[in-house]
Design an enzyme around this catalytic site. Structure first.
Site, mmCIF file in Angstrom:
data_model
loop_
_atom_site.group_PDB
_atom_site.id
_atom_site.type_symbol
_atom_site.label_atom_id
_atom_site.label_comp_id
_atom_site.label_asym_id
_atom_site.label_seq_id
_atom_site.Cartn_x
_atom_site.Cartn_y
_atom_site.Cartn_z
ATOM 1 N N ASP A 37 19.872 74.653 63.006
ATOM 2 C CA ASP A 37 21.042 73.798 63.255
ATOM 3 C C ASP A 37 21.811 74.437 64.398
ATOM 4 O OD1 ASP A 37 23.284 71.968 62.928
ATOM 5 O OD2 ASP A 37 22.532 71.655 60.899
ATOM 6 N N ASP A 54 20.541 74.341 69.598
ATOM 7 C CA ASP A 54 21.275 73.156 70.012
ATOM 8 C C ASP A 54 20.230 72.200 70.575
ATOM 9 O OD1 ASP A 54 22.671 71.261 71.506
ATOM 10 O OD2 ASP A 54 24.236 72.681 72.105
ATOM 11 N N LEU A 74 16.160 66.260 61.021
ATOM 12 C CA LEU A 74 17.386 65.595 60.573
ATOM 13 C C LEU A 74 18.531 65.848 61.542
ATOM 14 C CD1 LEU A 74 15.861 65.212 57.891
ATOM 15 C CD2 LEU A 74 17.889 65.968 56.694
ATOM 16 N N SER A 78 25.158 62.013 62.888
ATOM 17 C CA SER A 78 24.670 61.265 61.720
ATOM 18 C C SER A 78 25.437 59.982 61.412
ATOM 19 C CB SER A 78 24.676 62.165 60.484
ATOM 20 O OG SER A 78 26.012 62.477 60.157
ATOM 21 N N ASN A 115 18.789 53.308 58.015
ATOM 22 C CA ASN A 115 18.921 51.866 57.748
ATOM 23 C C ASN A 115 19.685 51.169 58.872
ATOM 24 O OD1 ASN A 115 21.936 51.174 56.587
ATOM 25 N ND2 ASN A 115 21.392 53.283 56.105
ATOM 26 N N HIS A 116 20.454 51.930 59.658
ATOM 27 C CA HIS A 116 21.247 51.301 60.715
ATOM 28 C C HIS A 116 20.401 50.862 61.913
ATOM 29 C CE1 HIS A 116 24.828 51.784 58.418
ATOM 30 N NE2 HIS A 116 24.482 53.049 58.176
ATOM 31 N N TYR A 139 24.603 54.306 67.240
ATOM 32 C CA TYR A 139 23.846 55.205 66.346
ATOM 33 C C TYR A 139 22.532 54.543 65.905
ATOM 34 C CZ TYR A 139 22.808 57.450 61.833
ATOM 35 O OH TYR A 139 22.198 58.063 60.770
ATOM 36 N N LYS A 143 18.471 55.535 66.546
ATOM 37 C CA LYS A 143 17.447 55.702 65.510
ATOM 38 C C LYS A 143 16.213 54.849 65.853
ATOM 39 C CE LYS A 143 19.515 58.787 63.145
ATOM 40 N NZ LYS A 143 18.956 60.143 63.088
ATOM 41 N N ARG A 177 27.301 48.395 48.096
ATOM 42 C CA ARG A 177 26.251 48.398 49.123
ATOM 43 C C ARG A 177 25.243 49.505 48.832
ATOM 44 N NH1 ARG A 177 26.305 51.476 53.832
ATOM 45 N NH2 ARG A 177 24.547 50.916 55.151
HETATM 46 C C1 15L Z 1 23.519 56.778 57.738
HETATM 47 O O1 15L Z 1 22.604 56.648 58.525
HETATM 48 C C2 15L Z 1 24.461 57.924 57.817
HETATM 49 O O2 15L Z 1 23.842 59.093 58.280
HETATM 50 C C3 15L Z 1 25.159 58.180 56.510
HETATM 51 O O3 15L Z 1 26.253 59.027 56.766
HETATM 52 C C4 15L Z 1 25.623 56.895 55.843
HETATM 53 O O4 15L Z 1 26.612 56.288 56.626
HETATM 54 C C5 15L Z 1 24.433 55.989 55.656
HETATM 55 O O5 15L Z 1 23.773 55.763 56.867
HETATM 56 C C6 15L Z 1 24.790 54.639 55.030
HETATM 57 O O6 15L Z 1 24.433 53.599 55.578
HETATM 58 O O7 15L Z 1 25.388 54.646 53.956
#
Ligand code: 15L
Length: 275
Positions: A37, A54, A74, A78, A115-116, A139, A143, A177
């Protein structure tokens, strides 16, 4: 124990939320685990190995992945962030990770997608891993980029790449959710193991989700690879609904799978964001 588990496995983002929850579960499984990390975890245990890196520094990434058999990636930003944050940590950082891993001869990468990457699918739709991406944020775009990079390194360089579209990792779902997208730390470790060890993977996208009755995702490929989640979101419904009542409604976020990531900065027409 297979030979693979004794090899060097580098775990980027080890000081973050998912890293902190899964390190104790991974340590006995992979004696060759190396944590990495930008900052050292404050609770580093005796016997845990740490390499500072880094992701925006190719030299530091190269030093971390040297001699590794596999990487659980990971590391990065995030949640949603400014373009500069996302560009550095998740676009440049992810590229550096794959490229330095390739140069170092790393065989397998497990990439923490999210999931985003598909957050603008409506909650009323059930989706598989073969749908077109519909990111809900910068974000989410990063991904989708990581998934595309994984496909490139699998096709062009023969890396074994597993992308996990992770829902939300934690001890239990924290709102309604999350009843659909929650995954327990134990279940995500099962998916890490599949990515690091399963002989039949070339490039795969799997959903990082427990056995939730309210799930929006078809995760049959994960099941085919032996995934047997034990977490059940429904067991925590009362808690999730009580928390939801405190949060209140979000007219846009409540329609789409990505929740608040979809409603943040939203200037469009929700009807056109479509089915
Ligand atoms: C993510 O991708 C994030 O890393 C996490 O912090 C949450 O926000 C999660 O999604 C989510 O959708 O709950």
């Amino acid at each position: 124990m297979t030979d693979d588990r004794t090899r060097r496995i580098v775990f980027t983002g080890a000081a973050g939320g998912i890293g902190t929850m899964t390190r104790p579960l991974l340590a006995p499984l992979y004696p060759g685990l190396v944590l990495s990390d930008r900052v050292e975890p404050t609770d580093l245990q005796p016997g845990e190995t740490f390499v500072k890196a880094d992701l925006t520094r190719p030299d530091e990434v190269a030093a971390a992945v040297k001699g590794a058999y596999g990487v659980i990636h990971l590391g990065g930003h995030s949640v949603e962030g400014s373009w500069e944050q996302i560009l550095n940590a998740n676009i440049i950082g992810c590229y550096n990770l794959f490229e330095e891993a390739r140069k170092a001869g790393v065989k397998r990468i497990v990439f923490a997608s999210s999931n985003h990457a598909v957050g603008f699918y409506p909650r009323k739709r059930r989706i598989g891993t073969d749908v077109t991406v519909r990111p809900d944020s910068r974000y989410g775009v990063s991904k989708a980029f990581g998934e595309a990079l994984g496909a490139l390194y699998a096709d062009k360089h023969g890396m074994i790449v597993t992308c996990l579209r992770i829902g939300n990792v934690g001890p239990r779902p924290i709102d309604t959710r999350r009843l659909s997208i929650w995954i327990s730390p134990e279940d995500i470790v099962q998916l890490f193991r599949i990515g690091l060890e399963h002989p039949d993977i070339r490039f795969d996208i799997l959903y990082g989700v427990s056995d939730n009755a309210a799930s929006w995702w078809d995760n049959s490929r994960a099941r085919q690879l032996g995934y047997r989640p034990t977490g059940k979101g429904e067991d925590h419904r009362a808690h999730a609904e009580a928390e939801q009542a405190r949060i209140g409604p979000d007219p846009i976020g409540d329609v789409f799978q990505g929740g608040t990531f979809t409603s943040a900065e939203f200037t469009g027409d929700p009807k056109r964001a479509g089915p």
